[in-house]
Write a protein that holds these residues in place. Structure first.
Motif, short mmCIF file in Angstrom:
data_model
loop_
_atom_site.label_atom_id
_atom_site.label_comp_id
_atom_site.label_asym_id
_atom_site.label_seq_id
_atom_site.Cartn_x
_atom_site.Cartn_y
_atom_site.Cartn_z
N ARG A 1 -1.31 67.10 9.49
CA ARG A 1 -1.21 67.94 8.29
C ARG A 1 -2.21 69.08 8.40
NH1 ARG A 1 -1.20 64.72 3.07
NH2 ARG A 1 -2.88 63.70 4.18
N GLY A 2 -1.82 70.25 7.92
CA GLY A 2 -2.71 71.40 7.92
C GLY A 2 -2.68 72.11 6.58
N VAL A 3 -3.83 72.62 6.18
CA VAL A 3 -3.96 73.40 4.95
C VAL A 3 -4.77 74.65 5.29
CG1 VAL A 3 -4.89 73.48 2.60
CG2 VAL A 3 -3.87 71.37 3.46
N MET A 4 -4.22 75.82 5.00
CA MET A 4 -4.95 77.06 5.20
C MET A 4 -5.47 77.53 3.85
SD MET A 4 -3.63 80.70 6.82
CE MET A 4 -3.10 79.94 8.35
N ARG A 5 -6.78 77.73 3.80
CA ARG A 5 -7.44 78.17 2.55
C ARG A 5 -8.22 79.45 2.81
NH1 ARG A 5 -8.30 74.03 -1.24
NH2 ARG A 5 -7.81 71.97 -0.48
N ILE A 6 -8.42 80.21 1.75
CA ILE A 6 -9.30 81.37 1.85
C ILE A 6 -10.73 80.84 2.02
CG2 ILE A 6 -9.70 81.66 -0.63
CD1 ILE A 6 -9.30 84.74 -0.01
N THR A 7 -11.50 81.48 2.89
CA THR A 7 -12.88 81.09 3.12
C THR A 7 -13.74 81.63 1.98
OG1 THR A 7 -12.54 81.18 5.50
CG2 THR A 7 -14.81 81.25 4.74
N THR A 8 -14.62 80.79 1.47
CA THR A 8 -15.52 81.23 0.41
C THR A 8 -16.95 81.28 0.94
OG1 THR A 8 -15.92 78.97 -0.38
CG2 THR A 8 -14.08 80.18 -1.39
N SER A 9 -17.76 82.13 0.36
CA SER A 9 -19.15 82.27 0.81
C SER A 9 -20.07 81.23 0.18
CB SER A 9 -19.67 83.67 0.50
OG SER A 9 -19.56 83.93 -0.89
N ASP B 1 -9.90 79.27 6.42
CA ASP B 1 -10.23 77.97 7.02
C ASP B 1 -8.92 77.21 7.16
OD1 ASP B 1 -12.93 78.49 7.11
OD2 ASP B 1 -13.39 77.43 5.26
N ILE B 2 -8.74 76.61 8.33
CA ILE B 2 -7.55 75.81 8.60
C ILE B 2 -8.01 74.36 8.72
CG2 ILE B 2 -5.56 75.43 10.09
CD1 ILE B 2 -7.39 78.66 10.48
N SER C 1 -14.50 65.53 12.04
CA SER C 1 -14.82 64.13 11.81
C SER C 1 -13.81 63.29 12.57
CB SER C 1 -14.76 63.78 10.32
OG SER C 1 -14.87 62.39 10.15
N SER C 2 -14.30 62.43 13.44
CA SER C 2 -13.38 61.54 14.15
C SER C 2 -13.29 60.18 13.48
CB SER C 2 -13.82 61.39 15.62
OG SER C 2 -15.15 60.95 15.69
N SER C 3 -13.82 60.10 12.27
CA SER C 3 -13.82 58.84 11.53
C SER C 3 -12.42 58.46 11.04
CB SER C 3 -14.73 58.93 10.31
OG SER C 3 -16.05 59.21 10.71
N PRO C 4 -12.07 57.17 11.19
CA PRO C 4 -10.81 56.69 10.63
C PRO C 4 -10.87 56.72 9.11
CG PRO C 4 -11.79 55.06 12.12
CD PRO C 4 -12.79 56.16 11.92
N PRO C 5 -9.79 56.68 8.40
CA PRO C 5 -8.45 56.52 8.92
C PRO C 5 -7.79 57.84 9.33
CG PRO C 5 -8.34 56.46 6.55
CD PRO C 5 -9.80 56.61 6.93
N HIS C 6 -8.37 58.99 8.95
CA HIS C 6 -7.73 60.28 9.23
C HIS C 6 -8.73 61.26 9.85
CE1 HIS C 6 -4.29 58.86 7.02
NE2 HIS C 6 -5.05 58.63 5.96
N PRO C 7 -8.88 61.23 11.17
CA PRO C 7 -9.76 62.21 11.83
C PRO C 7 -9.32 63.63 11.45
CG PRO C 7 -9.03 60.54 13.38
CD PRO C 7 -8.23 60.34 12.13
N SER C 8 -10.29 64.53 11.37
CA SER C 8 -9.97 65.88 10.91
C SER C 8 -10.87 66.92 11.58
CB SER C 8 -10.12 65.98 9.40
OG SER C 8 -11.47 65.71 9.03
N ALA C 9 -10.38 68.15 11.60
CA ALA C 9 -11.15 69.28 12.10
C ALA C 9 -10.80 70.49 11.24
CB ALA C 9 -10.82 69.55 13.56
N THR C 10 -11.80 71.34 11.01
CA THR C 10 -11.57 72.58 10.28
C THR C 10 -11.93 73.74 11.19
OG1 THR C 10 -12.05 71.54 8.15
CG2 THR C 10 -12.22 73.93 8.24
N PHE C 11 -11.04 74.71 11.23
CA PHE C 11 -11.19 75.90 12.07
C PHE C 11 -11.28 77.12 11.17
CE2 PHE C 11 -8.80 72.68 14.28
CZ PHE C 11 -9.43 72.60 15.51
N ARG C 12 -11.89 78.20 11.68
CA ARG C 12 -11.98 79.44 10.90
C ARG C 12 -11.41 80.58 11.74
NH1 ARG C 12 -17.22 79.80 7.94
NH2 ARG C 12 -16.00 78.44 6.59
#
Length: 178
Positions: A145-153, A129-130, A54-65
């Motif tokens: 900021r980054g958060v690493m989480r376990i991926t859920t199905s 997921d990062i 999401s490039s939407s303000p105020p905090h653009p974000s991306a999630t990687f696997r």
């Protein structure tokens, strides 16, 4: 009519930014492909994928696997702390592509600080997921900021495994004015 045109422009801009993110990831993969030394970075880049953005303000974000590979592990069979730091360095920096333009974070900058907090072990074979967020990006400094989480199905958010705060300095050359 003006609102429709603005929505179309916003959608086009967002599409261009994710395309830029995907192209940058592809470029990094190509550079590492021929590298003599296959280290964490090349293995991370080979195995990472973009899940959402999401490039939407105020905090653009991306999630990687990413699925943790044996080469990412310490002697206990868990994700090595240094490798986790490298994953965050790569992913949070890639998220800057969502806001970059010539002269403004186009080169990704250099790290000033990268603080990683390890909460749980991450065994080899675990899909994670990062989630990366641009907290602030000024002309010279950024905070990510980054958060690493376990991926859920089932699509729910998994347990938090590690977190990071990443501060960067912009190294882009000044844009030439015509």
């Amino acid at each position: 009519m003006a609102n429709e045109n603005r929505k179309l422009a916003d959608t086009t801009c967002a599409d261009n930014r994710i395309q830029k993110l995907e192209e940058h990831l592809k470029s990094l993969r190509e550079r590492c492909k021929d590298a003599q030394n296959h280290d964490w970075s090349s293995s991370i880049l080979e195995n990472i994928s973009i899940v959402s953005h999401s490039s939407s303000p105020p905090h653009p974000s991306a999630t990687f696997r990413l699925t943790v590979q044996p080469m990412h592990a310490n002697f206990l069979g868990n994700l090595h702390g240094g490798c986790a730091s490298t994953i965050f360095d790569i992913c949070t920096t890639l998220s800057l592509n969502l806001i970059s333009r010539p002269g403004f974070w186009d080169y990704g900058g250099v790290s000033r600080t990268l603080n990683v907090t390890y909460l749980r072990p991450v065994p080899v074979g675990t899909a994670v997921d990062i989630e990366c967020e641009v907290i602030h990006a000024g002309q010279r400094l950024s905070s990510l900021r980054g958060v690493m989480r376990i991926t859920t199905s089932d699509g729910t958010k998994g347990s938090i495994l590690t977190t990071c705060e990443h501060a960067k300095f912009n190294t882009d050359p000044p844009v030439q004015k015509l």
